[in-house]
Write an enzyme that holds these catalytic residues in place. Structure first.
Site, PDB file in Angstrom:
ATOM      1  N   SER A   1     -53.360 -46.736 -53.725  1.00 41.38           N
ATOM      2  CA  SER A   1     -54.195 -45.681 -52.599  1.00 41.38           C
ATOM      3  C   SER A   1     -53.031 -45.280 -51.897  1.00 41.38           C
ATOM      4  O   SER A   1     -52.051 -45.560 -52.147  1.00 41.38           O
ATOM      5  CB  SER A   1     -54.608 -46.790 -51.792  1.00 41.38           C
ATOM      6  OG  SER A   1     -55.158 -46.810 -50.398  1.00 41.38           O
ATOM      7  N   PRO A   2     -53.423 -43.822 -51.587  1.00 42.42           N
ATOM      8  CA  PRO A   2     -52.404 -43.224 -50.136  1.00 42.42           C
ATOM      9  C   PRO A   2     -51.523 -43.922 -49.228  1.00 42.42           C
ATOM     10  O   PRO A   2     -51.906 -45.200 -48.849  1.00 42.42           O
ATOM     11  CB  PRO A   2     -52.821 -41.783 -49.281  1.00 42.42           C
ATOM     12  CG  PRO A   2     -54.929 -42.442 -49.310  1.00 42.42           C
ATOM     13  CD  PRO A   2     -54.648 -44.071 -50.814  1.00 42.42           C
ATOM     14  N   CYS A  47     -48.307 -43.286 -46.485  1.00 38.87           N
ATOM     15  CA  CYS A  47     -47.339 -43.092 -45.667  1.00 38.87           C
ATOM     16  C   CYS A  47     -46.578 -43.855 -45.745  1.00 38.87           C
ATOM     17  O   CYS A  47     -46.031 -44.450 -46.392  1.00 38.87           O
ATOM     18  CB  CYS A  47     -47.430 -42.787 -44.415  1.00 38.87           C
ATOM     19  SG  CYS A  47     -48.943 -41.886 -44.344  1.00 38.87           S
ATOM     20  N   ALA A  55     -50.801 -39.795 -47.162  1.00 41.46           N
ATOM     21  CA  ALA A  55     -51.439 -38.809 -46.196  1.00 41.46           C
ATOM     22  C   ALA A  55     -50.408 -37.281 -45.826  1.00 41.46           C
ATOM     23  O   ALA A  55     -49.091 -37.790 -45.331  1.00 41.46           O
ATOM     24  CB  ALA A  55     -51.982 -39.252 -44.729  1.00 41.46           C
ATOM     25  N   GLN A 115     -53.586 -36.767 -50.838  1.00 44.31           N
ATOM     26  CA  GLN A 115     -54.755 -37.369 -49.237  1.00 44.31           C
ATOM     27  C   GLN A 115     -54.206 -36.009 -48.054  1.00 44.31           C
ATOM     28  O   GLN A 115     -53.474 -35.759 -47.788  1.00 44.31           O
ATOM     29  CB  GLN A 115     -54.398 -38.388 -48.435  1.00 44.31           C
ATOM     30  CG  GLN A 115     -55.992 -38.602 -47.537  1.00 44.31           C
ATOM     31  CD  GLN A 115     -55.565 -39.792 -47.247  1.00 44.31           C
ATOM     32  OE1 GLN A 115     -54.653 -40.578 -46.755  1.00 44.31           O
ATOM     33  NE2 GLN A 115     -56.640 -40.669 -47.082  1.00 44.31           N
ATOM     34  N   TYR A 150     -57.724 -41.223 -37.538  1.00 42.42           N
ATOM     35  CA  TYR A 150     -57.190 -39.900 -37.643  1.00 42.42           C
ATOM     36  C   TYR A 150     -58.092 -38.973 -36.978  1.00 42.42           C
ATOM     37  O   TYR A 150     -59.444 -38.953 -36.942  1.00 42.42           O
ATOM     38  CB  TYR A 150     -56.997 -39.444 -38.681  1.00 42.42           C
ATOM     39  CG  TYR A 150     -55.231 -40.276 -39.019  1.00 42.42           C
ATOM     40  CD1 TYR A 150     -54.288 -40.775 -38.001  1.00 42.42           C
ATOM     41  CD2 TYR A 150     -55.627 -41.267 -39.779  1.00 42.42           C
ATOM     42  CE1 TYR A 150     -53.356 -41.494 -38.318  1.00 42.42           C
ATOM     43  CE2 TYR A 150     -54.346 -42.672 -39.956  1.00 42.42           C
ATOM     44  CZ  TYR A 150     -53.276 -43.168 -39.362  1.00 42.42           C
ATOM     45  OH  TYR A 150     -52.573 -43.808 -38.954  1.00 42.42           O
ATOM     46  N   ARG A 171     -61.603 -39.723 -47.241  1.00 43.72           N
ATOM     47  CA  ARG A 171     -62.159 -41.389 -47.287  1.00 43.72           C
ATOM     48  C   ARG A 171     -63.056 -41.459 -45.736  1.00 43.72           C
ATOM     49  O   ARG A 171     -61.834 -40.410 -44.615  1.00 43.72           O
ATOM     50  CB  ARG A 171     -60.203 -41.780 -47.384  1.00 43.72           C
ATOM     51  CG  ARG A 171     -60.193 -43.330 -46.600  1.00 43.72           C
ATOM     52  CD  ARG A 171     -58.783 -43.422 -46.901  1.00 43.72           C
ATOM     53  NE  ARG A 171     -58.785 -44.484 -47.578  1.00 43.72           N
ATOM     54  CZ  ARG A 171     -57.635 -44.750 -47.990  1.00 43.72           C
ATOM     55  NH1 ARG A 171     -56.995 -45.316 -47.365  1.00 43.72           N
ATOM     56  NH2 ARG A 171     -57.614 -46.175 -49.403  1.00 43.72           N
ATOM     57  N   LEU A 229     -56.990 -55.508 -50.019  1.00 44.98           N
ATOM     58  CA  LEU A 229     -56.952 -56.526 -50.290  1.00 44.98           C
ATOM     59  C   LEU A 229     -57.396 -57.101 -51.922  1.00 44.98           C
ATOM     60  O   LEU A 229     -58.532 -57.604 -51.914  1.00 44.98           O
ATOM     61  CB  LEU A 229     -57.305 -57.584 -49.667  1.00 44.98           C
ATOM     62  CG  LEU A 229     -55.947 -58.079 -48.172  1.00 44.98           C
ATOM     63  CD1 LEU A 229     -56.480 -59.016 -47.348  1.00 44.98           C
ATOM     64  CD2 LEU A 229     -55.079 -58.102 -48.783  1.00 44.98           C
ATOM     65  N   ARG A 252     -50.950 -52.372 -51.211  1.00 50.55           N
ATOM     66  CA  ARG A 252     -49.729 -53.404 -50.911  1.00 50.55           C
ATOM     67  C   ARG A 252     -48.884 -54.166 -51.922  1.00 50.55           C
ATOM     68  O   ARG A 252     -48.211 -54.064 -52.333  1.00 50.55           O
ATOM     69  CB  ARG A 252     -49.953 -54.042 -49.734  1.00 50.55           C
ATOM     70  CG  ARG A 252     -50.238 -53.586 -48.534  1.00 50.55           C
ATOM     71  CD  ARG A 252     -50.272 -54.190 -47.517  1.00 50.55           C
ATOM     72  NE  ARG A 252     -51.791 -54.635 -47.657  1.00 50.55           N
ATOM     73  CZ  ARG A 252     -52.611 -55.064 -46.604  1.00 50.55           C
ATOM     74  NH1 ARG A 252     -51.831 -56.357 -45.516  1.00 50.55           N
ATOM     75  NH2 ARG A 252     -54.194 -55.250 -46.689  1.00 50.55           N
TER      76      ARG A 252
HETATM   77  C1  LIG Z   1     -47.494 -48.422 -46.323  1.00 46.83           C
HETATM   78  C2  LIG Z   1     -48.449 -47.719 -46.175  1.00 46.83           C
HETATM   79  C3  LIG Z   1     -49.462 -46.989 -46.051  1.00 46.83           C
HETATM   80  C4  LIG Z   1     -50.415 -46.506 -45.664  1.00 46.83           C
HETATM   81  N1  LIG Z   1     -50.954 -44.743 -45.824  1.00 46.83           N
HETATM   82  C5  LIG Z   1     -52.326 -44.615 -45.480  1.00 46.83           C
HETATM   83  C6  LIG Z   1     -52.827 -43.044 -45.816  1.00 46.83           C
HETATM   84  O1  LIG Z   1     -51.930 -42.304 -45.494  1.00 46.83           O
HETATM   85  N2  LIG Z   1     -53.817 -43.038 -46.067  1.00 46.83           N
HETATM   86  C7  LIG Z   1     -53.940 -43.971 -45.849  1.00 46.83           C
HETATM   87  O2  LIG Z   1     -56.000 -43.422 -45.833  1.00 46.83           O
HETATM   88  N3  LIG Z   1     -54.054 -45.856 -45.782  1.00 46.83           N
HETATM   89  C8  LIG Z   1     -52.686 -45.501 -45.857  1.00 46.83           C
HETATM   90  N4  LIG Z   1     -52.715 -46.663 -45.822  1.00 46.83           N
HETATM   91  C9  LIG Z   1     -53.469 -47.626 -46.272  1.00 46.83           C
HETATM   92  C10 LIG Z   1     -53.404 -48.448 -47.834  1.00 46.83           C
HETATM   93  O3  LIG Z   1     -53.936 -47.145 -48.424  1.00 46.83           O
HETATM   94  C11 LIG Z   1     -54.814 -49.282 -47.825  1.00 46.83           C
HETATM   95  O4  LIG Z   1     -56.502 -48.138 -48.004  1.00 46.83           O
HETATM   96  C12 LIG Z   1     -54.866 -50.510 -47.026  1.00 46.83           C
HETATM   97  O5  LIG Z   1     -53.415 -50.643 -47.283  1.00 46.83           O
HETATM   98  C13 LIG Z   1     -55.971 -51.742 -48.043  1.00 46.83           C
HETATM   99  O6  LIG Z   1     -55.214 -51.914 -49.381  1.00 46.83           O
HETATM  100  P1  LIG Z   1     -54.075 -53.074 -50.024  1.00 46.83           P
HETATM  101  O7  LIG Z   1     -55.202 -54.525 -48.991  1.00 46.83           O
HETATM  102  O8  LIG Z   1     -54.592 -52.580 -50.973  1.00 46.83           O
HETATM  103  O9  LIG Z   1     -53.172 -53.027 -48.957  1.00 46.83           O
HETATM  104  C14 LIG Z   1     -51.864 -46.858 -45.765  1.00 46.83           C
HETATM  105  C15 LIG Z   1     -51.142 -49.039 -46.047  1.00 46.83           C
HETATM  106  C16 LIG Z   1     -49.752 -48.708 -46.032  1.00 46.83           C
HETATM  107  C17 LIG Z   1     -49.150 -50.401 -46.804  1.00 46.83           C
END
Ligand SMILES: Cc1cc2nc3c(=O)[nH]c(=O)nc-3n(C[C@H](O)[C@H](O)[C@H](O)COP(=O)(O)O)c2cc1C
Length: 357
Positions: A22-23, A25, A57, A99, A182, A230, A302, A325
């Site tokens: 997943s994207p 930052c 992003a 993204q 955003y 997204r 998750l 994560r």
């Molecule tokens: C460090 C970090 C940076 C993130 N940056 C972005 C991002 O650039 N673009 C985006 O759409 N979501 C971003 N997210 C959200 C994740 O892509 C994801 O949707 C969210 O963490 C839920 O997934 P997970 O439970 O597997 O962590 C970010 C999450 C984390 C932890």
């Protein structure tokens, strides 16, 4: 029955499995330029066996950054360092995606580990733009400028220019970031959009900015490559954007050529503390959109366990799963999942490692 390690083909692109990064930052770019950090961060996850790696992003213009250290594609100088990454990712069997984003009223902020708050001008902050002159709230106190029609056109032009640069940099998968409060999300959510012109008010008017931006990107993105969006499928707030509206927006996006909806939610207001976080907490959005719209979907949120991820795919709740994560904790998650699910490791473990693990 389809499983997590089946390939997935969309347009001319085939993912070696249904697992995507997943994207995320990283907030370590200088003037938007990718560094060795990004090569190692994304490259190690390609080595780890993911089918799709979506880069963070990436701002289409400087005022569309969340923080001063966000990644960018607003200038030609950004292309070459990204090409290095896309080449590496491809060489190791994964598909490189990116993204494209504009932070809108959530821009001009410090990094998460520096407080996640609006930056004053004297701290390097800048004027932000949004559909309405309303601050996000709490630590993000900066009041954005309400965009006029020229501002809207300028930002859409920036999305088009960044899309062209993404092609040049070798990306094979593109995602429009229209979630998490955003710019796009702030247009379609009634919480943040109080406009009275054709970009606000009715559902058709609130989705106009996102649909138009998508159409303009689509016009320059290669026809044979996937273009995803997204969405925040719900604001999780009384009187906010709903899954029913997301389904209608997804139908519209499908009609104008979207290939996949990446189903996230929330973060459009400070109320996120009230979200029902838990394993697979957003999967039902993906399932609803996939079944009711007939478009490919990505589930995210998750998803941490191989059996859980496999079930989401096998039960037809999503076409791919995206992990964020969990991938930070374990870049080799796909290899570990393959072992757990008794899948042949050959397709995902690089030759220099395969014999020894
Ligand atoms: C460090 C970090 C940076 C993130 N940056 C972005 C991002 O650039 N673009 C985006 O759409 N979501 C971003 N997210 C959200 C994740 O892509 C994801 O949707 C969210 O963490 C839920 O997934 P997970 O439970 O597997 O962590 C970010 C999450 C984390 C932890």
């Amino acid at each position: 029955m389809t499983n997590l390690f089946d390939t997935f083909t969309i347009k001319s692109v085939t993912l070696r499995n249904r697992i995507g990064v997943s994207p995320m930052c990283q907030y370590v770019s200088n003037d938007g330029v990718a560094s060795d950090w990004h090569l190692v961060h994304l490259g190690s996850r390609a080595i780890g066996g993911a089918g799709l790696i979506i880069a963070e992003a990436t701002a289409v213009e400087p005022r569309g950054r969340i923080s001063p250290r966000d990644a960018g594609l607003w200038a030609d100088k950004h292309v070459e360092p990204l090409s290095r990454i896309t080449n590496f990712v491809k060489e190791h069997g994964a598909v490189p995606g990116i993204q494209l984003a504009h932070a809108g009223r959530k821009g001009s902020a410090s990094r998460p580990w520096e407080g996640d708050h609006s930056l004053k001008d004297e701290e390097g902050g800048w004027e932000t733009v949004a559909p309405s002159a309303l601050a996000f709230g709490e630590k993000l106190w900066r009041i954005p400028k309400e965009m006029n029609h020229q501002d809207i056109k300028d930002v859409q032009d920036a999305f088009v220019a960044a899309t062209k640069r993404a092609i040049e940099a070798g990306y094979k998968w593109l995602e429009l970031h229209a979630a998490h409060g955003y710019l796009c999300h702030s247009f379609y959510s009634p919480i943040s959009n109080k406009r009275t012109d054709e970009y606000g008010g009715s559902f058709e008017n609130r989705i106009r900015f996102t649909v138009e931006t998508f159409e303009r990107m689509k016009a320059v993105w290669p026809e044979n490559l996937p273009l995803a969006v997204r969405l925040s499928c719900s604001d999780w707030v009384e009187g906010g954007w709903t899954i029913e509206e997301t389904i209608e927006l997804s139908k519209k996006l499908k009609k104008v050529g979207a290939d996949m909806i990446d189903c996230s939610s929330g973060f459009g207001s400070p109320d996120h503390k009230k979200y029902p976080f838990g394993p697979g907490w957003q999967v039902h959005f993906s399932e609803a959109i996939r079944n009711q719209v007939g478009i490919a979907t990505a589930a995210v949120g998750l998803i941490t366990d191989p059996g859980q991820a496999n079930e989401i795919i096998a039960e037809g709740k999503a076409d791919i799963v995206l992990l964020a994560r969990q991938m930070l904790k374990d870049p080799y998650w796909p290899q570990h999942a393959a072992k757990t699910l008794n899948h042949d490791l050959k397709s995902i473990v690089p030759s220099p490692y395969l014999r020894w693990i």
